[in-house]
Design an enzyme around this catalytic site. Structure first.
Site, PDB file in Angstrom:
ATOM      1  N   PHE A 127      39.595  41.683  41.813  1.00 39.13           N
ATOM      2  CA  PHE A 127      40.535  40.642  42.257  1.00 39.13           C
ATOM      3  C   PHE A 127      39.909  39.247  42.271  1.00 39.13           C
ATOM      4  O   PHE A 127      40.493  38.317  42.818  1.00 39.13           O
ATOM      5  CB  PHE A 127      41.117  40.931  43.661  1.00 39.13           C
ATOM      6  CG  PHE A 127      41.748  42.288  43.780  1.00 39.13           C
ATOM      7  CD1 PHE A 127      42.997  42.534  43.227  1.00 39.13           C
ATOM      8  CD2 PHE A 127      41.096  43.318  44.439  1.00 39.13           C
ATOM      9  CE1 PHE A 127      43.583  43.793  43.339  1.00 39.13           C
ATOM     10  CE2 PHE A 127      41.674  44.575  44.556  1.00 39.13           C
ATOM     11  CZ  PHE A 127      42.920  44.817  44.014  1.00 39.13           C
ATOM     12  N   SER A 128      38.707  39.078  41.721  1.00 43.18           N
ATOM     13  CA  SER A 128      38.082  37.751  41.748  1.00 43.18           C
ATOM     14  C   SER A 128      38.608  36.865  40.615  1.00 43.18           C
ATOM     15  O   SER A 128      38.252  35.679  40.551  1.00 43.18           O
ATOM     16  CB  SER A 128      36.553  37.878  41.660  1.00 43.18           C
ATOM     17  OG  SER A 128      36.158  38.467  40.433  1.00 43.18           O
ATOM     18  N   GLU A 168      36.102  44.523  31.342  1.00 46.53           N
ATOM     19  CA  GLU A 168      35.634  45.740  32.022  1.00 46.53           C
ATOM     20  C   GLU A 168      34.336  46.271  31.405  1.00 46.53           C
ATOM     21  O   GLU A 168      34.156  47.490  31.234  1.00 46.53           O
ATOM     22  CB  GLU A 168      36.726  46.816  32.005  1.00 46.53           C
ATOM     23  CG  GLU A 168      38.056  46.384  32.599  1.00 46.53           C
ATOM     24  CD  GLU A 168      38.033  46.215  34.127  1.00 46.53           C
ATOM     25  OE1 GLU A 168      37.009  46.542  34.777  1.00 46.53           O
ATOM     26  OE2 GLU A 168      39.046  45.742  34.668  1.00 46.53           O
TER      27      GLU A 168
END
Ligand code: ADP
Ligand code: MG
Ligand code: ZN
Length: 216
Positions: A18-19, A89
């Site tokens: 969530f950054s 990712e």
């Protein structure tokens, strides 16, 4: 002076869940596309949270991407006229992703890698430390701690497998993880916290003294 015409380099965008890593990756890719540079995006096949053919942020912006089993497969899939390669990712790949990023940069490609710098225990995640070391540019983003509102640097697993034996990888979105600061994060590994104090007193003590090791 051939190398002066080659723009190849590695940028890493890291931080907790969530950054805004994916948002930032998408922002940079969109700007490259505005500059009419051919962009290709890859992600590990394991990350199927939203779709297998897009990179998507938690606020739903997305770009087409290819799901890749092994990092090395990226090399053969990058087209000759591609100027920018995005990898999201990256923590889920093994260390060969470092070699892949380096090779692409030597080919003159701008490589933008996004990934979690730490796992849910607060330990460095997969190839990320090495990517951070070899990158020309590093951006470390923070989220907002859902417990206290401070900048969040850690990812808390809140459902699913937990405890010391829990697997490191359990891919999930909002409902499995939340963003927390160092002091609200509970990594389930007491040696990391250096203390068995409850969260609130640990937070207060460490803020007041800078450390907790010598209070008695
Ligand atoms: P990442 O790729 O780092 O996991 P995303 O780019 O997918 O992050 O999503 C970032 C977005 O998540 C923020 O812009 C915000 O809308 C949303 N969000 C949800 N929870 C939080 C939080 N605790 N702190 C910050 N942003 C959050
Ligand atoms: Mg992301
Ligand atoms: Zn906090």
């Amino acid at each position: 002076m051939f190398h002066k015409t080659l723009p190849g380099f590695i940028e890493v965008i890291c931080g907790s869940m969530f950054s805004g890593k994916t948002e930032e990756l998408l922002r940079r890719l969109k700007r490259a596309q505005i500059g009419r540079q051919k962009v290709q995006v890859f992600k590990p096949a394991i990350d199927n949270r939203y779709s297998t053919d897009h990179v998507q942020s938690h606020d739903s912006s997305r770009v087409p991407s290819r799901a890749i089993e092994k990092a090395m497969d990226i090399l053969s899939q990058v087209d000759d006229n591609t100027r920018v390669v995005g990898i999201d990712e990256a923590q889920f790949f093994d260390d060969t992703v470092v070699e892949v990023a380096q090779k692409l940069a030597y080919r003159g490609i701008r490589v933008i890698v996004a990934g979690l710098d730490m796992d849910f225990r607060g330990q460095p995640f997969g190839p990320m430390p090495k990517l951070l070391a070899v990158a020309e540019q590093v951006t470390k983003l923070s989220a907002v701690c859902v417990v206290c509102g401070s900048p969040a640097t850690r990812t808390q697993r809140v459902t699913g497998p937990m405890g010391p034996e829990a697997p490191r990888i359990a891919v999930g979105a909002k409902e499995m993880y939340e963003a927390r600061c160092r002091f609200c994060h509970e990594p389930f590994e007491s040696e990391i916290r250096m203390s068995h104090l409850p969260r609130s007193s640990f937070h207060q003590t460490s803020l007041e003294t800078g450390h907790t090791g010598e209070s008695a």
